[in-house]
Design a protein around this motif. Structure first.
Motif, short mmCIF file in Angstrom:
data_model
loop_
_atom_site.label_atom_id
_atom_site.label_comp_id
_atom_site.label_asym_id
_atom_site.label_seq_id
_atom_site.Cartn_x
_atom_site.Cartn_y
_atom_site.Cartn_z
N ILE A 64 30.56 40.36 55.07
CA ILE A 64 30.64 41.80 54.42
C ILE A 64 29.29 42.15 53.82
CG2 ILE A 64 31.86 43.18 52.83
CD1 ILE A 64 34.35 41.43 53.22
N ALA A 65 28.84 43.18 53.99
CA ALA A 65 27.69 43.83 53.56
C ALA A 65 27.85 43.94 51.98
CB ALA A 65 27.26 45.34 53.98
N GLN A 66 26.78 43.72 51.36
CA GLN A 66 27.09 43.83 49.79
C GLN A 66 27.54 45.19 49.31
OE1 GLN A 66 23.08 41.62 49.22
NE2 GLN A 66 24.05 41.12 47.37
N ASP A 67 26.81 46.16 49.92
CA ASP A 67 27.28 47.63 49.38
C ASP A 67 29.12 47.77 49.89
OD1 ASP A 67 25.11 48.44 48.23
OD2 ASP A 67 24.41 49.77 49.86
N ASP A 68 29.40 47.30 51.02
CA ASP A 68 30.76 47.34 51.19
C ASP A 68 31.51 46.34 50.23
OD1 ASP A 68 30.08 49.01 53.26
OD2 ASP A 68 30.14 47.56 54.89
N ALA A 69 31.26 45.29 49.93
CA ALA A 69 31.76 44.48 49.00
C ALA A 69 31.79 45.24 47.66
CB ALA A 69 31.12 43.16 48.86
N LYS A 70 30.99 45.84 47.30
CA LYS A 70 31.13 46.55 45.80
C LYS A 70 32.13 47.76 46.02
CE LYS A 70 26.37 45.75 44.74
NZ LYS A 70 24.80 46.25 44.71
N LYS A 71 32.10 48.39 46.97
CA LYS A 71 33.21 49.60 47.28
C LYS A 71 34.57 48.71 47.27
CE LYS A 71 30.10 52.44 50.07
NZ LYS A 71 29.61 52.77 51.44
N GLN A 72 34.68 47.86 47.97
CA GLN A 72 36.07 47.18 48.01
C GLN A 72 36.41 46.53 46.75
OE1 GLN A 72 36.57 44.06 51.40
NE2 GLN A 72 35.22 45.42 52.61
N TYR A 73 35.45 46.10 45.96
CA TYR A 73 35.82 45.47 44.57
C TYR A 73 36.02 46.67 43.71
CZ TYR A 73 35.04 43.38 40.08
OH TYR A 73 35.20 42.98 38.64
N ILE A 74 35.40 47.98 43.63
CA ILE A 74 35.93 48.86 43.06
C ILE A 74 36.99 49.64 43.26
CG2 ILE A 74 35.21 51.46 42.58
CD1 ILE A 74 32.16 50.45 42.89
N ASP A 75 37.44 49.67 44.39
CA ASP A 75 38.76 50.10 44.95
C ASP A 75 39.84 49.27 44.49
OD1 ASP A 75 37.76 52.12 46.32
OD2 ASP A 75 37.75 51.36 48.24
N MET A 76 39.74 47.89 44.71
CA MET A 76 40.69 46.89 44.15
C MET A 76 40.79 47.06 42.57
SD MET A 76 41.07 42.96 44.94
CE MET A 76 42.54 41.93 44.38
N ALA A 77 39.65 46.87 41.94
CA ALA A 77 39.88 46.89 40.54
C ALA A 77 40.61 48.24 39.91
CB ALA A 77 38.21 46.92 39.87
N GLU A 78 40.30 49.36 40.57
CA GLU A 78 41.01 50.69 40.19
C GLU A 78 42.51 50.54 40.56
OE1 GLU A 78 38.52 53.81 41.99
OE2 GLU A 78 37.08 53.50 40.13
N LYS A 79 42.79 49.83 41.59
CA LYS A 79 44.08 49.78 41.75
C LYS A 79 45.03 48.85 40.88
CE LYS A 79 43.90 50.80 46.67
NZ LYS A 79 43.66 50.22 48.16
N LEU A 80 44.32 48.04 40.01
CA LEU A 80 44.78 46.92 39.35
C LEU A 80 44.48 47.48 37.90
CD1 LEU A 80 43.56 43.64 40.89
CD2 LEU A 80 46.03 44.59 41.19
N HIS A 81 43.78 48.13 37.40
CA HIS A 81 43.40 48.66 36.14
C HIS A 81 44.82 49.07 35.53
CE1 HIS A 81 40.99 50.08 32.89
NE2 HIS A 81 41.59 51.06 32.71
N SER A 82 45.68 49.87 36.00
CA SER A 82 46.97 50.19 35.13
C SER A 82 47.53 49.05 34.84
CB SER A 82 47.45 51.47 35.78
OG SER A 82 47.92 51.00 37.08
N LYS A 83 47.52 48.19 35.77
CA LYS A 83 48.51 46.87 35.52
C LYS A 83 48.07 45.66 34.31
CE LYS A 83 50.55 43.43 38.65
NZ LYS A 83 50.43 43.12 40.05
N TYR A 84 46.67 46.05 34.35
CA TYR A 84 46.10 45.07 33.38
C TYR A 84 45.35 45.41 32.21
CZ TYR A 84 47.51 41.85 37.05
OH TYR A 84 48.46 41.23 38.08
N ALA A 85 45.15 46.53 32.23
CA ALA A 85 44.09 47.21 31.16
C ALA A 85 44.90 47.35 30.05
CB ALA A 85 43.61 48.53 31.39
#
Length: 85
Positions: A64-85
């Motif tokens: 996985i390209a580093q920029d793609d991994a960053k985008k996937q990380y951001i997407d996943m973190a934003e989905k989980l944010h309301s659950k754990y913040a």
């Protein structure tokens, strides 16, 4: 805001979540974070149980390209944010 700035901002926010994600979610975030920052795994598999699980998760992101991994990380973190913040 650049992708790098957005990634850093989201990663900082994840570190400050009030509760810890599940082990599966945590490994997914960890592996994306490592891939985003370092690219493909660059160390030998460790022997410890936790370290080995982290290594396997990171290895699963190989190619996985580093920029793609960053985008996937951001997407996943934003989905989980309301659950754990």
């Amino acid at each position: 805001m650049s992708l790098d700035e957005q990634f850093k901002q989201v990663a900082d926010r994840v570190r400050n979540w009030k509760t810890k994600p599940s082990d599966e979610e945590n490994l997914a975030l960890y592996s994306l974070y490592k891939q985003a920052n370092f690219g493909d795994v660059n160390i030998d598999q460790p022997s410890g149980l936790v370290e080995s699980a982290k290594w396997k998760a990171w290895t699963s992101r190989k190619g996985i390209a580093q920029d793609d991994a960053k985008k996937q990380y951001i997407d996943m973190a934003e989905k989980l944010h309301s659950k754990y913040a």
